[in-house]
Write an enzyme that holds these catalytic residues in place. Structure first.
Site, short mmCIF file in Angstrom:
data_model
loop_
_atom_site.label_atom_id
_atom_site.label_comp_id
_atom_site.label_asym_id
_atom_site.label_seq_id
_atom_site.Cartn_x
_atom_site.Cartn_y
_atom_site.Cartn_z
N TYR A 153 12.09 63.50 13.82
CA TYR A 153 12.38 62.61 12.69
C TYR A 153 11.57 62.96 11.45
O TYR A 153 12.13 63.14 10.36
CB TYR A 153 12.12 61.15 13.09
CG TYR A 153 12.64 60.16 12.09
CD1 TYR A 153 14.00 59.87 12.02
CD2 TYR A 153 11.79 59.51 11.20
CE1 TYR A 153 14.50 58.96 11.09
CE2 TYR A 153 12.27 58.60 10.27
CZ TYR A 153 13.62 58.33 10.22
OH TYR A 153 14.10 57.45 9.29
N LYS A 157 13.09 64.52 7.91
CA LYS A 157 13.00 63.80 6.64
C LYS A 157 12.18 64.59 5.62
O LYS A 157 12.48 64.54 4.41
CB LYS A 157 12.39 62.42 6.86
CG LYS A 157 13.28 61.47 7.65
CD LYS A 157 14.61 61.21 6.94
CE LYS A 157 15.43 60.14 7.64
NZ LYS A 157 16.68 59.82 6.92
N THR A 188 15.84 47.09 10.22
CA THR A 188 17.23 47.52 10.37
C THR A 188 17.60 47.46 11.85
O THR A 188 16.73 47.33 12.71
CB THR A 188 17.42 48.97 9.87
OG1 THR A 188 16.71 49.85 10.75
CG2 THR A 188 16.91 49.14 8.44
#
Length: 259
Positions: A153, A157, A188
């Site tokens: 991740y 990014k 989220t």
């Protein structure tokens, strides 16, 4: 007319069915933008399109499937083309780097990085031909702050942030801007499990100088600004939306005489 002046434009949002994608799509629609909702989960995208009314259309699109992306781009271009692209699609396959499977590493890079390039190419070609457009990539503070046990991740990014800068440099002379938004802690569906324990949530909130977890709408507000002509002289930049969290590192270091 709103302050942003986005009425009548067309925006494409990838990963539109996700938490940030939904908030960005709703905010764009509220500004009078026609929003094309791309998501691999077409039912989720269609539900959002229904909620947004005539301002939105849902298309099934898996960014790792070139034919689906090409079909979506051709349809948008036939209807006048995209003025705005928001690359919001992302996946997370957690794991420490000593045990992370190569398949999980590759899957995250395929969506989070390569998928953003593919979407930028597919919808950016029309922007380049018309000599105008704005692309906003949803990155993360994990791009500059290593996030443990998150597999690829952080790496994906960080690469996305650099992709945005390179697009800004290459496409700026042809009228297309590229910027990224880097959220910090955001509530989220993808992160909801982290906040299921009230004690964990309270501890996380206490680490943020503004003392709260961001909402997807916090991210959407900055995204819309960067997409609009109000940011017409901003390109190649990263806007951090983290309540000050990334400025807190030195506060973790004990200092004699300071509570």
């Amino acid at each position: 007319m709103s302050w942003l002046g986005l009425e009548g434009r067309t925006a494409v949002v990838t990963g539109a069915g996700g938490g940030i994608g939904q908030a960005v799509s709703a905010a764009l629609a509220a500004e009078g933008v026609r929003v094309v909702l791309l998501d691999r989960d077409i039912a989720r995208a269609e539900d959002l399109a229904t909620a947004l009314g005539g301002a939105a259309v849902a298309l099934r699109c898996e960014l790792t499937e070139p034919e689906q992306l090409a079909e979506a781009a051709a349809r948008v271009e036939a209807e006048g083309g995209a003025d705005i692209l928001v690359n919001s699609a992302a996946i997370l396959r957690p794991g420490t780097l000593d045990t992370l499977a190569e398949a999980d590493w590759s899957a995250m890079l395929a969506v989070n990085l390569t998928g953003s390039l593919a979407a930028s190419q597919a919808f950016g070609r029309g922007m380049l031909a018309r000599g105008r457009g704005s692309i906003v990539h949803i990155a993360s503070i994990a791009a500059s702050q290593p996030q443990p046990a998150s597999g690829a991740y952080s790496a994906s990014k960080a690469a996305l942030a650099m992709l945005s800068r390179q697009l800004a440099y290459e496409w700026g002379p042809r009228g297309v801007r590229s910027n990224c938004v880097s959220p910090g802690l955001v509530m989220t569906p993808m992160s909801a499990a982290f906040y299921a324990d009230p004690e964990v949530r309270a501890k996380r909130e206490s680490m943020v100088p503004l003392r709260r977890i961001a909402t997807p709408e916090d991210v959407a507000d900055v995204t819309l600004f960067l997409a609009s002509d109000r940011a017409s002289y901003i390109t190649g930049q990263e806007m951090v939306v983290d309540g000050g969290l990334s400025q807190s590192l030195m506060g973790l270091v004990p200092r004699p005489g300071y509570a």
